[in-house]
Design a protein around this motif. Structure first.
Motif, short mmCIF file in Angstrom:
data_model
loop_
_atom_site.label_atom_id
_atom_site.label_comp_id
_atom_site.label_asym_id
_atom_site.label_seq_id
_atom_site.Cartn_x
_atom_site.Cartn_y
_atom_site.Cartn_z
N LYS A 141 -12.07 0.31 -1.62
CA LYS A 141 -11.84 1.45 -0.68
C LYS A 141 -12.93 2.38 -0.97
CE LYS A 141 -6.67 1.49 -0.67
NZ LYS A 141 -5.54 2.23 -1.40
N ASP A 187 -2.81 -3.38 -2.56
CA ASP A 187 -3.37 -2.21 -3.34
C ASP A 187 -3.25 -2.21 -4.85
OD1 ASP A 187 -4.62 0.25 -3.50
OD2 ASP A 187 -2.74 1.18 -3.49
N GLU A 245 0.90 -1.22 -0.02
CA GLU A 245 0.04 0.13 0.02
C GLU A 245 0.92 1.30 -0.18
OE1 GLU A 245 -2.37 2.43 -0.30
OE2 GLU A 245 -3.73 1.08 0.36
N ASP A 246 0.69 1.98 -0.84
CA ASP A 246 1.27 3.38 -1.01
C ASP A 246 0.76 4.56 -0.26
OD1 ASP A 246 -0.60 3.33 -2.95
OD2 ASP A 246 0.55 4.85 -4.22
N GLU A 247 -0.16 4.64 0.08
CA GLU A 247 -0.78 5.72 0.84
C GLU A 247 -0.31 5.58 2.29
OE1 GLU A 247 -4.93 6.76 -0.14
OE2 GLU A 247 -4.63 5.50 -1.77
N MET A 260 -2.93 0.40 -7.35
CA MET A 260 -2.58 1.75 -8.12
C MET A 260 -1.26 2.01 -6.95
SD MET A 260 -4.63 2.44 -10.27
CE MET A 260 -4.82 4.25 -10.88
CA CA Z 1 -2.44 3.37 -4.51
#
Ligand code: CA
Length: 231
Positions: free
Chosen positions: A112, A62, A18-20, A64
């Motif tokens: 999400k 995730d 997950e990048d957020e 993106m």
């Molecule tokens: Ca993302």
């Protein structure tokens, strides 16, 4: 649940991709508080490395990501033979039909935004399923390894292995058809990647002696420069 003396030295982890940062720290905290060991990756690149190194019990993915799409990572891992359950986490608009149909190899998906209780519930279901049958056993020809009972049979007869032999075989079996490097073996079986890797060759030969006697087909293959593969 199980006899603790039978547990492995390295606890199984959940890999969160997950990048957020906000979502990631929230999910890591919730999983950790629920007693899970969590490793976190914010890029496809790191996720790929951790997937190979840590052999996670579950991946929360995730889609993106800054350096690519989680689906491509999933498709690549499945083609390498990984059977790790994967829970896809993504904004509904980013879910292609491919994903919602779970054709890409995902085991479940959660759009999400999601509630943390819902995420934890899905994680519990996937892990229960994995522990109940997903991880259950691997049978090839006359060879069978039962991961729950830590039992190995060859043409119906139990093969008695030392703890180290079993853990080496289990690692190869869980990576069925994917070569496992000596460094990975040292890390997972001996918990010491710096150790002299001759010990790996010695233990592979012990396993071969026990599993490939007589006319048995070859199970453990040496892949030059890459390590060993069970197939
Ligand atoms: Ca993302």
């Amino acid at each position: 649940m199980n006899n603790s003396s039978a547990q492995h030295a390295t606890p199984k982890a959940i890999l969160l991709v997950e990048d957020e940062p906000g979502v990631a720290s929230f999910v890591v905290r919730a999983l950790t508080e629920s007693g899970y060991e969590v490793v976190h990756a914010s890029t496809v690149r790191t996720a790929e490395r951790l997937w190979a190194e840590r052999q996670p019990e579950l991946v929360i993915l995730d889609l993106m990501l800054p350096d690519g799409n989680g689906i491509d990572l999933l498709v690549a891992e499945r083609s390498r033979g990984s059977q790790t359950p994967v829970l896809v986490l993504s904004a509904k608009s980013a879910m292609s039909d491919r994903v919602s149909g779970l054709d890409s190899g995902a085991d479940d998906y959660l759009p999400k935004p999601f509630g943390i209780e819902e995420l934890l519930a899905r994680v519990r279901v996937l892990l229960r399923r994995e522990r109940a049958n997903g991880a259950g056993s691997l049978a090839i020809g006359g060879f069978c390894i039962d991961f729950d009972d830590r039992r190995v049979t060859l043409r119906g007869r139990t093969v008695f292995l030392s703890d180290t032999e079993y853990r080496l075989l289990e690692l190869l079996a869980k990576n069925y058809r994917r070569p496992v490097s000596k460094a990975e073996i040292l890390e997972h079986v001996w918990d010491d990647p710096q150790r002299d890797d001759n010990v790996v060759e010695v233990y592979v030969s012990y396993l071969r002696n026990k599993l490939e006697r007589g006319k048995s087909p070859r199970l453990i293959h040496t892949v030059r420069g890459k390590g060993y593969v069970l197939e």
